[in-house]
Design a protein around this motif. Structure first.
Motif, PDB file in Angstrom:
ATOM      1  N   THR A  93       0.852  -1.186   0.000  1.00 25.65           N
ATOM      2  CA  THR A  93       0.000   0.000   0.000  1.00 25.65           C
ATOM      3  C   THR A  93       0.889   1.238   0.000  1.00 25.65           C
ATOM      4  OG1 THR A  93      -1.807  -1.098   1.169  1.00 25.65           O
ATOM      5  CG2 THR A  93      -1.731   1.306   1.298  1.00 25.65           C
ATOM      6  N   PHE A  94       0.532   2.220  -0.820  1.00 21.78           N
ATOM      7  CA  PHE A  94       1.284   3.470  -0.888  1.00 21.78           C
ATOM      8  C   PHE A  94       0.568   4.543  -0.078  1.00 21.78           C
ATOM      9  CE2 PHE A  94       3.117   1.128  -4.292  1.00 21.78           C
ATOM     10  CZ  PHE A  94       4.396   1.636  -4.458  1.00 21.78           C
ATOM     11  N   LEU A  95       1.317   5.203   0.789  1.00 19.16           N
ATOM     12  CA  LEU A  95       0.796   6.300   1.597  1.00 19.16           C
ATOM     13  C   LEU A  95       1.526   7.575   1.195  1.00 19.16           C
ATOM     14  CD1 LEU A  95      -0.666   7.646   4.033  1.00 19.16           C
ATOM     15  CD2 LEU A  95       1.191   6.779   5.485  1.00 19.16           C
ATOM     16  N   SER A  96       0.786   8.556   0.684  1.00 24.71           N
ATOM     17  CA  SER A  96       1.384   9.816   0.258  1.00 24.71           C
ATOM     18  C   SER A  96       1.044  10.925   1.237  1.00 24.71           C
ATOM     19  CB  SER A  96       0.871  10.208  -1.127  1.00 24.71           C
ATOM     20  OG  SER A  96       1.163  11.569  -1.402  1.00 24.71           O
ATOM     21  N   VAL A  97       2.053  11.715   1.602  1.00 30.07           N
ATOM     22  CA  VAL A  97       1.820  12.915   2.406  1.00 30.07           C
ATOM     23  C   VAL A  97       2.181  14.163   1.596  1.00 30.07           C
ATOM     24  CG1 VAL A  97       2.112  11.783   4.636  1.00 30.07           C
ATOM     25  CG2 VAL A  97       4.117  12.747   3.491  1.00 30.07           C
ATOM     26  N   ALA A  98       2.139  14.029   0.271  1.00 31.54           N
ATOM     27  CA  ALA A  98       2.436  15.151  -0.629  1.00 31.54           C
ATOM     28  C   ALA A  98       1.175  15.967  -0.867  1.00 31.54           C
ATOM     29  CB  ALA A  98       2.987  14.630  -1.952  1.00 31.54           C
ATOM     30  N   ALA A  99       1.199  17.224  -0.513  1.00 29.70           N
ATOM     31  CA  ALA A  99       0.025  18.089  -0.657  1.00 29.70           C
ATOM     32  C   ALA A  99      -0.376  18.237  -2.113  1.00 29.70           C
ATOM     33  CB  ALA A  99       0.317  19.458  -0.058  1.00 29.70           C
ATOM     34  N   GLY A 100      -1.675  18.156  -2.362  1.00 34.78           N
ATOM     35  CA  GLY A 100      -2.201  18.441  -3.684  1.00 34.78           C
ATOM     36  C   GLY A 100      -2.026  17.355  -4.727  1.00 34.78           C
ATOM     37  N   THR A 101      -1.455  16.220  -4.359  1.00 32.37           N
ATOM     38  CA  THR A 101      -1.224  15.153  -5.332  1.00 32.37           C
ATOM     39  C   THR A 101      -2.336  14.116  -5.221  1.00 32.37           C
ATOM     40  OG1 THR A 101       1.159  15.478  -5.101  1.00 32.37           O
ATOM     41  CG2 THR A 101       0.421  13.473  -6.200  1.00 32.37           C
ATOM     42  N   CYS A 119      -2.785  11.302   2.341  1.00 31.03           N
ATOM     43  CA  CYS A 119      -2.862  11.903   3.664  1.00 31.03           C
ATOM     44  C   CYS A 119      -2.471  13.374   3.623  1.00 31.03           C
ATOM     45  CB  CYS A 119      -1.938  11.154   4.632  1.00 31.03           C
ATOM     46  SG  CYS A 119      -1.808  11.900   6.279  1.00 31.03           S
ATOM     47  N   MET A 120      -3.248  14.201   4.307  1.00 31.55           N
ATOM     48  CA  MET A 120      -2.878  15.601   4.497  1.00 31.55           C
ATOM     49  C   MET A 120      -2.555  15.795   5.976  1.00 31.55           C
ATOM     50  SD  MET A 120      -2.282  18.756   4.079  1.00 31.55           S
ATOM     51  CE  MET A 120      -2.518  19.023   2.343  1.00 31.55           C
ATOM     52  N   PRO A 121      -1.269  15.907   6.310  1.00 34.91           N
ATOM     53  CA  PRO A 121      -0.880  16.200   7.690  1.00 34.91           C
ATOM     54  C   PRO A 121      -0.720  17.708   7.864  1.00 34.91           C
ATOM     55  CG  PRO A 121       1.060  15.654   6.418  1.00 34.91           C
ATOM     56  CD  PRO A 121      -0.113  15.672   5.441  1.00 34.91           C
ATOM     57  N   ASN A 122      -0.402  18.149   9.048  1.00 31.80           N
ATOM     58  CA  ASN A 122      -0.005  19.547   9.226  1.00 31.80           C
ATOM     59  C   ASN A 122       1.224  19.621  10.120  1.00 31.80           C
ATOM     60  OD1 ASN A 122      -1.095  19.191  11.805  1.00 31.80           O
ATOM     61  ND2 ASN A 122      -2.767  20.626  11.530  1.00 31.80           N
ATOM     62  N   THR A 171      -7.154  20.817   3.279  1.00 32.35           N
ATOM     63  CA  THR A 171      -5.930  21.612   3.136  1.00 32.35           C
ATOM     64  C   THR A 171      -6.148  23.030   3.655  1.00 32.35           C
ATOM     65  OG1 THR A 171      -5.242  20.343   1.195  1.00 32.35           O
ATOM     66  CG2 THR A 171      -4.258  22.520   1.473  1.00 32.35           C
ATOM     67  N   ALA A 172      -7.295  23.604   3.332  1.00 39.53           N
ATOM     68  CA  ALA A 172      -7.592  24.986   3.705  1.00 39.53           C
ATOM     69  C   ALA A 172      -7.821  25.152   5.200  1.00 39.53           C
ATOM     70  CB  ALA A 172      -8.818  25.472   2.933  1.00 39.53           C
ATOM     71  N   ALA A 261     -10.443  31.046   0.141  1.00 46.32           N
ATOM     72  CA  ALA A 261      -9.314  31.436  -0.707  1.00 46.32           C
ATOM     73  C   ALA A 261      -8.277  30.312  -0.765  1.00 46.32           C
ATOM     74  CB  ALA A 261      -8.677  32.717  -0.178  1.00 46.32           C
ATOM     75  N   ALA A 262      -8.006  29.696   0.375  1.00 47.49           N
ATOM     76  CA  ALA A 262      -7.044  28.595   0.416  1.00 47.49           C
ATOM     77  C   ALA A 262      -7.574  27.381  -0.333  1.00 47.49           C
ATOM     78  CB  ALA A 262      -6.734  28.231   1.872  1.00 47.49           C
ATOM     79  N   ARG A 263      -8.870  27.102  -0.182  1.00 46.36           N
ATOM     80  CA  ARG A 263      -9.463  25.944  -0.873  1.00 46.36           C
ATOM     81  C   ARG A 263      -9.383  26.110  -2.388  1.00 46.36           C
ATOM     82  NH1 ARG A 263     -14.071  23.956  -3.199  1.00 46.36           N
ATOM     83  NH2 ARG A 263     -14.995  26.043  -3.265  1.00 46.36           N
ATOM     84  N   LEU A 264      -9.710  27.292  -2.874  1.00 47.17           N
ATOM     85  CA  LEU A 264      -9.662  27.542  -4.319  1.00 47.17           C
ATOM     86  C   LEU A 264      -8.231  27.461  -4.844  1.00 47.17           C
ATOM     87  CD1 LEU A 264     -12.236  30.463  -4.621  1.00 47.17           C
ATOM     88  CD2 LEU A 264     -12.556  28.055  -5.247  1.00 47.17           C
ATOM     89  N   ARG A 265      -7.279  27.935  -4.052  1.00 47.43           N
ATOM     90  CA  ARG A 265      -5.865  27.871  -4.472  1.00 47.43           C
ATOM     91  C   ARG A 265      -5.408  26.410  -4.486  1.00 47.43           C
ATOM     92  NH1 ARG A 265      -2.254  29.219  -7.894  1.00 47.43           N
ATOM     93  NH2 ARG A 265      -0.127  29.467  -7.075  1.00 47.43           N
ATOM     94  N   SER A 266      -5.881  25.623  -3.545  1.00 49.22           N
ATOM     95  CA  SER A 266      -5.539  24.208  -3.524  1.00 49.22           C
ATOM     96  C   SER A 266      -6.039  23.505  -4.777  1.00 49.22           C
ATOM     97  CB  SER A 266      -6.131  23.547  -2.272  1.00 49.22           C
ATOM     98  OG  SER A 266      -5.870  22.159  -2.250  1.00 49.22           O
ATOM     99  N   ILE A 267      -7.238  23.864  -5.208  1.00 49.11           N
ATOM    100  CA  ILE A 267      -7.783  23.294  -6.442  1.00 49.11           C
ATOM    101  C   ILE A 267      -6.925  23.676  -7.635  1.00 49.11           C
ATOM    102  CG2 ILE A 267      -9.740  23.370  -8.041  1.00 49.11           C
ATOM    103  CD1 ILE A 267     -11.556  23.754  -5.595  1.00 49.11           C
TER     104      ILE A 267
END
Length: 271
Positions: A93-101, A119-122, A171-172, A261-267
């Motif tokens: 299983t692959f676990l990604s913590v890369a934002a936006g991918t 995964c989206m961590p902070n 993300t936002a 604003a953050a959500r739209l930029r994430s998109i």
């Protein structure tokens, strides 16, 4: 010992997660293999007792890890992930913590058989106080979901969503959210100084007040709104301040605009 987990990337986030797994006893060092091209970063993983290599070719040929964690920056995600296609047969299983991918990006590289967890961590994950939100494709087994959630719990709280499209909202809120809180501390410090407090005292009061209030909210069984009311005496000092913050829903509207604003930029960044 059999390699149970391969960690691709041991920068700040990767190393913080690795340290948490080992300190909590969730993984033994000998069961982890770290791939990191940077000498200094690779050596600190080696110092923890993990197997290490500068690139994926150094992973033992007979290794079939349960989990491959991709912890690199989004701009190199395709290049890095392509080196792990040998594990794309469904057993890892692959676990990604890369934002936006997106999951689709990984599927396009690894093939349709790969179970993938996004995964989206902070940043508070670095001290075990993070917020990790995961989305799994249908190939991820319930057993693996539990394993991943247990690992991630070493870095803080874990939540799962069943709609990947909500990752932009995640993300936002929690991904970018620490920066909002840091700025709130800055702003409260500035206000305290303007009220006459020495800079050092102002900073301490602002930081500790935010920390204490957040801790109380986390540990209390009361809703934050109830806790707010408990602090607010009728016609008192807190009520006077809240009349400014809550009047015409000023703070709520401001934060709603910021999150959107953050959500739209994430998109935009995910396209």
């Amino acid at each position: 010992m059999t390699i149970r987990l391969v960690l691709a990337g041991c920068g700040n986030m990767g190393f913080a997660m690795l340290s948490g797994w080992l300190k909590s006893g969730k993984l033994a060092p000998q069961s982890v293999f770290v791939v990191e091209p940077n000498d200094a970063l690779r050596k600190r993983a080696e110092a923890l007792g993990c197997g290490v290599a500068a690139d994926a070719a150094g992973i033992p040929a007979d290794a079939v890890p349960s989990l491959a964690v991709i912890a690199v920056k989004p701009q190199v995600i395709r290049e890095v992930t392509a080196a792990y296609t040998r594990f794309g047969d469904g057993r890892t299983t692959f676990l990604s913590v890369a934002a936006g991918t997106s999951v689709a990006t990984f599927t396009s590289i690894l093939g349709d058989s790969a179970p993938i967890v996004r995964c989206m961590p902070n940043t508070p994950a670095a001290i075990g106080k993070g917020m990790m939100v995961v989305f799994c494709n249908p190939l991820v087994s319930d057993e693996t979901k539990r394993f991943v959630a247990d690992l991630l719990s070493a870095s803080g709280q874990v939540a799962e969503i069943d709609d990947e499209g909500l990752m932009d909202a995640v993300t936002a809120v929690s991904g970018s959210g620490p920066a909002y809180i840091f700025h709130f501390i800055e702003a409260l410090t500035a206000a305290a100084e303007k009220a006459g407090l020495p800079a050092r005292t102002a900073g301490l009061l602002a930081m500790q007040t935010v920390y204490g209030a957040a801790s109380l909210a986390a540990e209390s069984h009361e809703d934050p709104g109830v806790l707010r009311q408990q602090v607010t005496s009728p016609n008192g000092t807190t009520a006077a301040a809240l009349a400014v913050l809550m009047g015409e829903e000023r703070l709520t509207k401001l934060l709603t605009e910021a999150v959107e604003a953050a959500r739209l930029r994430s998109i935009e960044l995910g396209k």
